[in-house]
Design an enzyme around this catalytic site. Structure first.
Site, PDB file in Angstrom:
ATOM      1  CG  MET A 271      -1.810   1.197   1.335  1.00  0.00           C
ATOM      2  SD  MET A 271      -2.927   1.339  -0.094  1.00  0.00           S
ATOM      3  CE  MET A 271      -3.169   3.106  -0.150  1.00  0.00           C
ATOM      4  CD  GLU A 306       2.152  -0.415  -3.802  1.00  0.00           C
ATOM      5  OE1 GLU A 306       1.500   0.611  -3.522  1.00  0.00           O
ATOM      6  OE2 GLU A 306       1.626  -1.401  -4.365  1.00  0.00           O
ATOM      7  CD  GLU A 328      -3.832   0.983  -7.758  1.00  0.00           C
ATOM      8  OE1 GLU A 328      -2.783   0.528  -8.260  1.00  0.00           O
ATOM      9  OE2 GLU A 328      -3.909   1.346  -6.566  1.00  0.00           O
TER      10      GLU A 328
END
Length: 882
Positions: A271, A306, A328
């Site tokens: 994340m 990330e 994304e």
């Protein structure tokens, strides 16, 4: 479900929030079962929403409310309303105001792993998509951008390290109580889903990076004590990512410190929380004895992904969750380019397309099909899909193909300039592409709103009298749930025409226009391109580099495919020709075996493979890809209906044996000449040699000969790294007998105390094609090291079985379906995200033959009839059945 069915949220209903939150000040006292969170929010009316002000409704779940203060005055219970999902304040001031809320949450009991939870005694958070509401009451939506200051306090022995987003500005002891605190400030406005905090007894690996402007950034990787020696590759990958983003996109890091924390319990891979990335530890920890080449490559790619989010996702975020592809898909494209630049572009492209076809194509052709930008959802967690990620990346790649690499970079610069600090939309992104390159992408926008994989049919005809070649290309996008009639798309198609000696022919249209870089644009349902000055019948190479994510049918015969395998100058299409040839053989073989017939011999295919293997100008990793036959999933997708997984398995096993026998001398030579003496290196060149050697080893063993099995056993015993050891164990898992059992027993004895390595042990057994696979997997779920509450273990056993064991999962008696359905229902009680993703294995159930289809349908109906399904699982099972 006893409660009313969950209702969808629609893109068309988006409205800006009535309120904005400019600053968030958090005071968090970490405790395993009663963490206190005191939030101070500076709130004001949103000028972009000028409608009549209604009540302030803040999202909140699994919280114990202690008190609320509005402008310093404590509110009574009659001043607000609390439900399981929200806190409502009907009477708030007209202008700006400050709201203080004190709540408690229970990290230890949080097995959903969303919000604040504990992983092996480490406090950590996961707030995307809607986890922040499990920490405090908030406007938990991505278009609320706030500046955060976070004060963490905890018992120093329990949590010696206290981390949050931004830069640390203060730290110290909290009196004489044995507690300490740290204060972090993030100067950049961010949505709540990017908030993170961590507390625990963590070890730190430190390094530095000097940015292109000369700033020195501290790089810190936090892990559980004792595994610091497994962080070197992760740190190297981070520095490579930072350098690459500066060179390729001109993006420099913007804080004083960049931190990564590795935890064992995580619903996702990683994340991108601003300045404080939280990772599944399998994507950080590596050393040659514990991690494979695949692990090393994944660590490099995911750390890159990330980190790249710092600009495509953090500095520029998405307005609403329907725009998820904006961060994304774009960032996947960037990480794919990162891997291509650092490793091998042809091999990376092959891997990307394999991923797309294996995971996204079935999604696009089944009941879970949705556009890259969905128009509705019930649970947003269900839309972290291959369509949003992989197909979203393909859309960015097509745009770059259309506008050129330089144009794409110019447009990205404009995008960052216009939208830094904004919550943007797909329209904003496309507008920058159009403005910077003077390109009309209006028709191209349809890619974002149309579900389904387009089908392209191409035929080439040659006129010897006119010396012309006429290419006829047509397109259609099949119906998908909720979408039937679909207009044609704008597709960039890269092509080549090969002469009889394999040379590239110049491409001139009959209009006199030269086709530069072999790029043509398909915009209509059907178009004809007529090429002139073609001296002899050419062979068509279409969709080079896989320039558009489509299913292609072309009038190429086996001789044409052999020619392309030998001569195509485009490495991807050269590989694709071999895959297409193999698929023709395998689908025919499966049909013959299903009728108890014998497949036809394939000497020409074996000869074409041999020619490629002997071509020393091709890198080893590429030749390894050429040797990898289409998977059983690929074959099933090619057949499309009335699929018999056993017949497919037998066909693939037969062709592997045929190749093993026909190319025995070549395979033995590849195995012997690609042995690597000396120390292990995860770099692309050595990894490619190991890939070729281990692929050759696997094909040799397909012969069924005893000496080939002994070679595998010897390879296992002599393996000096985990890559070679797993390669041998992956062959053993499909074999019966004492050698197999001894190998797995020995592996377990050696690695039982390493939770990451033991996941490999679990997965390889779950992927076994032996007839009793469901029973073996059932037994693994009762193993003392297995837990349904640990996502990595679920993925290693149930996930590997459901997604990577076609014969076991689809066993004719339905045992595989039943096993997975039972796990889905049990997991849904505490971790809906994992249960819903696991159920995705059923997405292609309708293509099965009738007996298996009925078994799968029965299990889906059983799940659907279960009381109290989560929103996540309800949405997936309902769509899968409908």
């Amino acid at each position: 479900m006893d409660d009313p069915a969950p209702q969808p949220v629609f893109l068309k209903d988006y409205k800006p929030s009535q309120f904005l939150i400019d600053t968030v000040t958090l005071d968090v006292n970490l405790h395993p079962t009663a963490t206190r969170v005191r939030s101070r929010l500076r709130i004001r009316p949103n000028p972009e929403n000028s409608g009549t002000r209604s009540a302030l409704v803040l999202d909140g779940e699994a919280l114990e409310l202690d008190e609320i203060r509005l402008r310093g005055a404590r509110l009574s219970h009659s001043d607000y309303e609390v439900t399981d999902t929200a806190l409502t304040l009907p009477g708030v001031p007209e202008g700006p105001f400050e709201l203080e809320i004190t709540t408690y949450c229970n990290p230890e009991a949080n097995k959903a792993l969303s919000g604040l939870y504990r992983s092996r005694e480490i406090f950590c958070t996961q707030c995307e998509a809607q986890g922040f509401r499990r920490i405090t009451y908030f406007l938990d939506r991505p278009d609320i951008l706030s500046r955060y200051t976070t004060r963490l306090q905890a018992d120093e022995e329990m949590a010696a390290v206290l981390l949050a987003n931004g830069n640390q500005v203060e730290a110290g002891k909290s009196g004489n109580s044995g507690t300490h605190y740290a204060v972090w400030e993030d100067p950049h406005p961010k949505p709540s889903y990017l908030f993170a905090m961590v507390g625990g007894a963590l070890a730190c690996v430190a390094d530095k990076f000097t940015t292109m402007s000369g700033r020195v950034v501290d790089l810190l990787i936090y892990v559980e004590p004792g595994v610091e020696n497994r962080c070197a590759w992760a740190m190297e990958s981070l520095k490579r990512s930072m350098k690459w983003d500066e060179e390729r996109f001109g993006r420099e890091y913007d804080l004083d410190v960049f931190m990564i924390v590795a935890v064992s319990d995580f619903n996702m891979g990683a994340m991108e929380n601003k300045g404080l990335n939280i990772f599944n530890d399998k994507l950080i920890l590596a050393r040659p004895e514990t991690a494979t080449d695949t692990d090393y490559a994944a660590i490099e790619a995911v750390i890159g992904h990330e980190y790249f989010h710092n600009w495509t996702g953090n500095r520029v975020t998405c307005r609403d969750w329907f725009q998820l592809c904006l961060k994304e898909g774009l960032t996947v494209f960037r990480d794919q380019e990162f891997t291509s630049d650092l490793r091998s572009r042809p091999v990376a492209r092959i891997a990307d397309v394999r991923m797309l076809k294996t995971h996204q194509f079935p999604e696009d052709s089944g009941p879970l099909a949705h556009p890259v930008r969905p128009d509705s959802y019930i649970e947003i967690n269900n839309f972290y899909t291959a369509t949003v990620y992989e197909k979203g990346a393909e859309l960015c790649r097509m745009i770059e193909t259309i506008v050129g690499r330089a144009g794409f970079r110019t447009a990205m610069d404009l995008y960052f300039e216009r939208h830094d600090g904004d919550a943007a939309t797909v329209e904003d992104f496309i507008a920058c592409m159009e403005k910077a390159t003077d390109t009309d992408l209006g028709q191209f926008m349809l890619w974002y709103s149309q579900a389904g994989t387009p089908e392209v049919v191409a035929s080439l005809t040659y006129s010897a009298r006119e010396k012309t070649a006429e290419l006829n290309v047509s397109q259609i996008t099949p119906p998908t749930p909720g979408h039937t009639k679909k207009p044609p798309l704008h597709m960039p198609l890269k092509i080549g025409l090969l002469g009889q000696n394999g040379d590239e022919l110049p491409l001139f249209l009959d209009s006199g226009e030269e086709i530069e870089d072999g790029l043509i644009h398909l915009r209509e349902s059907e178009q004809i391109f007529r090429f002139t000055d073609i001296p002899s019948p050419p062979v068509l190479s279409l969709l080079r580099g896989y320039s558009a994510p489509v299913k292609l049918t072309a009038n190429l015969n086996e001789r044409d495919l052999e020619f392309l395998m030998a001569h195509d100058s485009d490495p991807f299409n050269r590989w694709q020709a071999g895959q297409n040839y193999a698929l023709r053989i395998l689908t025919a073989a499966a049909a013959a075996l299903r009728k108890d017939g014998e497949p036809e011999k394939v000497p020409a295919f074996a000869d074409a493979l041999a020619a490629t293997l002997r071509d020393e100008s091709l890198e080893p990793a590429y030749r390894a890809e050429v040797l990898r036959l289409p998977s059983e999933t690929d074959i099933a997708r090619e057949i499309g209906a009335n699929v018999d997984p056993n017949a497919i398995h037998r066909a693939r096993k037969w062709l592997r044996r045929e190749i093993s026998q026909a190319l025995r001398s070549e395979l033995i030579s590849l195995y012997e000449t690609n042995a690597l003496p000396g120390a292990y290196s995860p770099e692309a060149e050595d990894a490619g040699k190991r890939a070729l050697r281990n692929t050759a080893l696997s094909l040799l063993c397909a012969s069924g000969k005893q000496d080939d099995a002994q070679r595998v056993a010897r390879h296992y015993r002599q393996a000096a790294n985990m890559t070679d050891k797993i390669a041998a164990l992956g062959i053993f898992t499909h074999l019966e007998g004492e050698t197999r059992e001894n190998a797995f027993a020995g592996f377990f004895k050696e690695w039982k105390n390493d939770h990451l390595v033991i996941d490999k042990w679990f997965s390889l057994q779950a992927m076994s094609s032996l007839q009793d696979a469901p029973e073996r997997v059932e037994e693994l779920t009762r193993h003392r090291l297995f837990s349904l509450k640990t996502p990595n273990k679920v993925r290693a056993v149930i996930g590997a079985f459901a997604n990577m064991n076609p014969t076991g999962f689809h066993r004719e008696d339905g045992a595989g379906f039943r096993l997975v359905a039972n796990a889905v229902l049990e997991i849904d009680g505490f971790n809906p995200q994992v249960s819903a993703r696991l159920l995705g294995a059923f997405k292609s159930w309708r293509m099965l033959e009738p007996v298996r289809q009925a078994k799968a349908h029965a299990e889906l109906e059983r799940i659907a009839s279960h009381d109290n399904l989560s929103r996540d699982l309800f949405e997936i099972v309902t769509k899968t059945l409908n």
